[in-house]
Motif scaffolding. Structure first.
Motif: not given
Length: 286
Positions: A192-194, A196-198, A200
């Protein structure tokens, strides 16, 4: 003299997004349609359910700016209230399809043992034409607004899932993800941090397109008589009702069809603008 401060990321994004006048115009038009439908109780000239036998099939003009339908109901008022349903369906489908597609795509792209089963399921769903799969699902679930949203979300989930899976397969092998693993980050944190954020950016773009596709699909289902309850006004149900009077009052189809076309075109242009602004390679050309 102090050097001028660099533009903020948000300002750069907005500048790229609105660098094309067509995108700005599309955003203005869609926002206007959205606000008019949202505040329909305040701006509608009449009660959308009020009938008048004398006004039956009245042409545009006079007391009825866009005419009256077969029951003497004001077409403009019904357009505004029907837009609330059509836009709600489009937004609901976009949100549900994005959430489900992200979940399936992350699982398939991050866990090799789940990739095969999920990918085969997605391929099987995409083997059916969208409208046929939607008709089958709505026939099984029933013709309510909620069921139409669920059915169309199932239809469009594979689009998001494939994009998320493909991006996850690439990102999970990048050095910063390997570094996060080496530092002991949990799988959830990495996903979710490394990851999914990239990814979006493509998700936002695809969700915008799905919003438009869902509105068209709902109109198609309602036109075929398998969509939402005819008693619930939507742009699709208005077209379905108006086709019986095409020879006498073509405006009953023209106006809702025009609103659907303009809304979908505006969403497509907005989606193109997001794609250009969020893709670094395209941003350089702009």
């Amino acid at each position: 003299m102090a050097a001028p401060s660099a533009a903020s990321p948000d300002a750069k994004f907005l500048a790229l997004l609105f660098s094309r006048r067509a995108v700005l115009l599309a955003l203005i038009v869609f926002t206007a349609i959205l606000l008019l439908c949202l505040f329909a109780p305040l701006v509608a000239p009449a009660d959308p359910m009020k009938m008048s036998v004398r006004a039956r099939l009245s042409p545009p003009g006079g007391d009825f700016l866009l005419g009256a339908d077969a029951f003497g109901r004001d077409v403009l008022s019904r357009l505004l209230y029907a837009g609330r349903v059509s836009l709600m369906i489009g937004l609901g489908v976009a949100v549900l399809a994005s959430v489900a597609g992200i979940a399936f795509g992350l699982l398939a792209g991050f866990f090799r043992r789940l990739d095969g089963p999920i990918s085969r399921l997605v391929d099987a769903m995409m083997a059916f034409p969208d409208i046929l799969l939607a008709i089958a699902l709505v026939s099984i679930l029933g013709g309510s607004v909620v069921n139409v949203i669920i059915a169309l979300a199932i239809v469009y989930t594979p689009r998001i899932s494939r994009i998320v899976r493909a991006s996850t397969l690439v990102i999970r092998e990048l050095p910063y993800v390997e570094a996060a693993r080496a530092l002991g980050s949990s799988t959830r944190t990495i996903m979710f941090t490394h990851v999914l954020r990239n990814i979006l950016s493509p998700i936002v773009v695809q969700a915008t397109f799905i919003f438009a596709y869902a509105m068209l699909a709902e109109a198609g289902l309602s036109f075929l008589g398998v969509g939402i309850d005819p008693k619930t006004p939507s742009w699709g149900t208005m077209i379905n009702e108006g086709r019986q009077y095409l020879d006498q009052a073509a405006f009953l189809i023209v106006f809702p069809g025009l609103v659907i076309s303009v809304s979908v075109l505006a969403l497509q242009l907005i989606g193109d603008g997001f794609r250009d602004a969020l893709d670094p390679r395209l941003a350089k050309d702009l």
